[in-house]
Motif scaffolding. Structure first.
Motif, PDB file in Angstrom:
ATOM      1  N   SER A 187      16.212 -61.527 -40.751  1.00  0.00           N
ATOM      2  CA  SER A 187      14.662 -61.423 -41.388  1.00  0.00           C
ATOM      3  C   SER A 187      14.310 -60.879 -40.501  1.00  0.00           C
ATOM      4  CB  SER A 187      14.996 -63.290 -40.134  1.00  0.00           C
ATOM      5  OG  SER A 187      15.434 -64.204 -41.181  1.00  0.00           O
ATOM      6  N   LEU A 188      14.703 -60.134 -39.457  1.00  0.00           N
ATOM      7  CA  LEU A 188      14.135 -59.083 -39.001  1.00  0.00           C
ATOM      8  C   LEU A 188      14.451 -57.604 -39.305  1.00  0.00           C
ATOM      9  CD1 LEU A 188      16.138 -59.159 -35.489  1.00  0.00           C
ATOM     10  CD2 LEU A 188      13.497 -59.478 -35.392  1.00  0.00           C
ATOM     11  N   GLU A 189      14.747 -57.308 -40.457  1.00  0.00           N
ATOM     12  CA  GLU A 189      15.135 -56.511 -41.070  1.00  0.00           C
ATOM     13  C   GLU A 189      13.784 -56.342 -42.358  1.00  0.00           C
ATOM     14  OE1 GLU A 189      16.193 -53.122 -41.425  1.00  0.00           O
ATOM     15  OE2 GLU A 189      17.788 -54.277 -39.128  1.00  0.00           O
ATOM     16  N   LYS A 190      13.415 -57.943 -42.742  1.00  0.00           N
ATOM     17  CA  LYS A 190      12.728 -57.675 -43.597  1.00  0.00           C
ATOM     18  C   LYS A 190      10.842 -57.437 -42.797  1.00  0.00           C
ATOM     19  CE  LYS A 190      15.118 -60.543 -46.885  1.00  0.00           C
ATOM     20  NZ  LYS A 190      15.279 -61.693 -47.977  1.00  0.00           N
ATOM     21  N   LYS A 195       6.208 -54.179 -41.752  1.00  0.00           N
ATOM     22  CA  LYS A 195       5.208 -53.995 -40.516  1.00  0.00           C
ATOM     23  C   LYS A 195       5.112 -52.277 -41.519  1.00  0.00           C
ATOM     24  CE  LYS A 195       4.336 -57.193 -38.291  1.00  0.00           C
ATOM     25  NZ  LYS A 195       3.435 -57.675 -37.996  1.00  0.00           N
ATOM     26  N   LEU A 196       6.049 -51.912 -41.574  1.00  0.00           N
ATOM     27  CA  LEU A 196       6.133 -50.284 -42.227  1.00  0.00           C
ATOM     28  C   LEU A 196       5.312 -49.946 -43.576  1.00  0.00           C
ATOM     29  CD1 LEU A 196      10.024 -49.398 -42.034  1.00  0.00           C
ATOM     30  CD2 LEU A 196       8.745 -48.219 -40.154  1.00  0.00           C
ATOM     31  N   LEU A 197       5.518 -51.280 -44.353  1.00  0.00           N
ATOM     32  CA  LEU A 197       4.234 -51.257 -45.303  1.00  0.00           C
ATOM     33  C   LEU A 197       3.127 -51.309 -44.560  1.00  0.00           C
ATOM     34  CD1 LEU A 197       6.640 -53.003 -47.539  1.00  0.00           C
ATOM     35  CD2 LEU A 197       6.283 -51.037 -47.681  1.00  0.00           C
ATOM     36  N   ASN A 198       2.835 -51.985 -43.872  1.00  0.00           N
ATOM     37  CA  ASN A 198       1.580 -51.807 -42.958  1.00  0.00           C
ATOM     38  C   ASN A 198       1.350 -50.984 -42.857  1.00  0.00           C
ATOM     39  OD1 ASN A 198       1.299 -54.444 -43.831  1.00  0.00           O
ATOM     40  ND2 ASN A 198       2.355 -55.302 -41.981  1.00  0.00           N
ATOM     41  N   LEU A 199       2.273 -49.832 -42.216  1.00  0.00           N
ATOM     42  CA  LEU A 199       2.087 -49.068 -40.867  1.00  0.00           C
ATOM     43  C   LEU A 199       1.493 -47.476 -42.929  1.00  0.00           C
ATOM     44  CD1 LEU A 199       1.209 -46.337 -39.168  1.00  0.00           C
ATOM     45  CD2 LEU A 199       4.213 -46.366 -39.123  1.00  0.00           C
ATOM     46  N   HIS A 200       2.249 -47.526 -43.694  1.00  0.00           N
ATOM     47  CA  HIS A 200       1.626 -47.194 -44.475  1.00  0.00           C
ATOM     48  C   HIS A 200       0.987 -46.697 -45.230  1.00  0.00           C
ATOM     49  CE1 HIS A 200       2.229 -46.008 -49.163  1.00  0.00           C
ATOM     50  NE2 HIS A 200       3.031 -44.897 -48.252  1.00  0.00           N
TER      51      HIS A 200
END
Length: 261
Positions: A187-190, A195-200
């Motif tokens: 769950s943490l990795e997903k 969050k990384l996709l949001n940054l992108h």
């Protein structure tokens, strides 16, 4: 045939003597910078007409004047010591999004570090899981530091935020500790991937090509691989149940980590 000539242009005739353009021999309206080659019937004589005027017009129609164009950049160079000299095309929204992702990475690292401490207890003693979560914690911390380095490289300011206190016990009545901890890790990795996709998305929305490339090349592919790996661990732990199979899984994980090292 017409050729464009440079200002200092000369040709030699068939006998080796210098050929010069005949004065006022070109017709009215003719281009003085053109060369006309003609072969006569007697020995192939050559007549050249050239102008002393240079043609400075660019061939492509694009004029690059670096000293003129750099003036506007010189006006943007900050003079106060508190401002970054390296900052260029880096908006505040991207800076804030990077700081948020740093906090996410540190929080995930903190949870993994707590899992390592739990499985390393003498009354739990699952060394393979302890080693796996310790290395996972170090990896997430490295991600945070990589983001901090990039923030400084772009001229932003790193602003660390609070880290939440994680759990200290991971035993679960129905699932057991190993499966429960691994499902939490998945769950943490997903969540981290989201969050990384949001940054992108923030980088794309602000047309920050450098930040977009940084997130894609350093994080996204690795995140997908981590999700796939932990998903397989969850599936295996669901098969073995809470009993003796957990110990065999732990030994397999320990050998796997040692083989990679």
């Amino acid at each position: 045939m017409l050729l464009r000539a440079a200002p200092a242009f000369s040709l030699l005739g068939p006998a080796g003597d210098s050929l010069s353009p005949p004065p006022s021999s070109s017709p009215a309206g003719a281009n003085p910078a053109a060369l006309r080659f003609s072969s006569g019937g007697h020995g192939g004589s050559l007549v050249v007409c050239a102008s002393k005027e240079s043609n400075s017009r660019p061939l492509t129609g694009v004029v690059f004047q670096p000293f003129e164009e750099v003036k506007k950049e010189l006006d943007l160079v900050p003079t106060v010591p508190q401002a970054s000299l390296a900052r260029h095309k880096f908006v505040d929204e991207c800076e804030a999004a990077i700081n948020e992702q740093i906090n996410v990475e540190y929080n995930v690292s903190y949870v993994y570090h707590s899992m390592y401490a739990y499985f390393d207890r003498d009354n739990v003693a699952l060394k393979g899981l302890a080693k796996f979560f310790k290395e996972s914690s170090e990896e997430e911390r490295e991600h945070a530091e990589k983001l901090m380095e990039y923030q400084n490289k772009r001229g932003g300011k790193v602003k660390l935020q609070s880290i939440l206190m994680p759990l200290s016990d991971y035993d679960h009545v129905e699932k057991g500790d190993a499966l429960y901890a691994m499902e939490l890790a998945l769950s943490l990795e997903k969540l981290n991937n989201e969050k990384l996709l949001n940054l992108h998305s923030v980088a794309e929305g602000n047309h920050d090509v450098q930040l977009t490339d940084f997130v894609e090349s350093e994080f996204l592919a690795e995140q997908v691989e981590a999700i796939k790996k932990i998903s397989e661990y969850v599936a295996q732990l669901r098969r073995v149940g809470k009993g003796h199979g957990v110990w065999h899984f732990d030994q397999m994980l320990l050998r796997e980590e040692e083989a990679v090292a």
